[in-house]
Design an enzyme around this catalytic site. Sequence first.
Site, PDB file in Angstrom:
ATOM      1  N   CYS A  78       0.841  -1.190   0.000  1.00  0.00           N
ATOM      2  CA  CYS A  78       0.000   0.000   0.000  1.00  0.00           C
ATOM      3  C   CYS A  78       0.877   1.240   0.000  1.00  0.00           C
ATOM      4  O   CYS A  78       1.785   1.372   0.817  1.00  0.00           O
ATOM      5  CB  CYS A  78      -0.875  -0.065   1.252  1.00  0.00           C
ATOM      6  SG  CYS A  78      -2.066   1.249   1.417  1.00  0.00           S
ATOM      7  N   CYS A  79       0.595   2.142  -0.926  1.00  0.00           N
ATOM      8  CA  CYS A  79       1.288   3.435  -0.939  1.00  0.00           C
ATOM      9  C   CYS A  79       0.248   4.503  -1.251  1.00  0.00           C
ATOM     10  O   CYS A  79      -0.947   4.208  -1.295  1.00  0.00           O
ATOM     11  CB  CYS A  79       2.456   3.448  -1.914  1.00  0.00           C
ATOM     12  SG  CYS A  79       2.006   3.353  -3.644  1.00  0.00           S
ATOM     13  N   MET A  80       0.679   5.712  -1.465  1.00  0.00           N
ATOM     14  CA  MET A  80      -0.286   6.786  -1.633  1.00  0.00           C
ATOM     15  C   MET A  80      -1.149   6.584  -2.882  1.00  0.00           C
ATOM     16  O   MET A  80      -2.356   6.712  -2.818  1.00  0.00           O
ATOM     17  CB  MET A  80       0.424   8.149  -1.692  1.00  0.00           C
ATOM     18  CG  MET A  80      -0.537   9.304  -1.524  1.00  0.00           C
ATOM     19  SD  MET A  80      -1.646   9.161  -0.090  1.00  0.00           S
ATOM     20  CE  MET A  80      -0.581   9.667   1.218  1.00  0.00           C
ATOM     21  N   GLY A  93      -0.508   3.770  -5.132  1.00  0.00           N
ATOM     22  CA  GLY A  93      -0.399   2.402  -5.631  1.00  0.00           C
ATOM     23  C   GLY A  93       0.592   2.260  -6.768  1.00  0.00           C
ATOM     24  O   GLY A  93       0.718   1.191  -7.354  1.00  0.00           O
ATOM     25  N   ALA A 106      -3.677   3.762  -0.841  1.00  0.00           N
ATOM     26  CA  ALA A 106      -4.144   3.725   0.546  1.00  0.00           C
ATOM     27  C   ALA A 106      -5.653   3.891   0.643  1.00  0.00           C
ATOM     28  O   ALA A 106      -6.308   3.215   1.441  1.00  0.00           O
ATOM     29  CB  ALA A 106      -3.430   4.795   1.366  1.00  0.00           C
TER      30      ALA A 106
END
Length: 105
Positions: free
Chosen positions: A7-9, A11, A39
Site C-alpha cells: 500500500c502506498c499513496m 499504488g 491507501a
Amino acid sequence: MKKIILCCMAGMSTSMLVAKMQRAANEANIECEIYAVAADQLKSNLDGANAVLLGPQISYKLPEIKQLCNKVNVPCDVINMLDYGSMNGARVLNFAMKMFLEPAD
C-alpha cells in the site's frame, strides 16, 4: 495461496517492488498473490489478505491502516526503508511471510 498487499499513496511506487517480490516468490516456489493498491482503496481490497505492507512514505498512516486491518485480523506493518529503497523483493517477501506465519505478540 497467500495474498500480500503493498500500500502506498497512489499504488504506483510499489509496482516495481511487487514485481521483484513475485519473482522472489516464484524462485522459492511460494504460491502467493502480491499487488499494490492506493491507501484509499485498501478497505475494498482487504478480503482474503494475509498481510498488508505500507510503503515507508506513508508510514504516518500506520495507526489508521492498522486499525482497519485489525478489524479483519490481517497483520500490517511498514516496509523497511532500506529494503524499499533498494527494491529488495526477497527481503520484503520474507518480512511479509513472517508477519502471517509467526503468532502476533
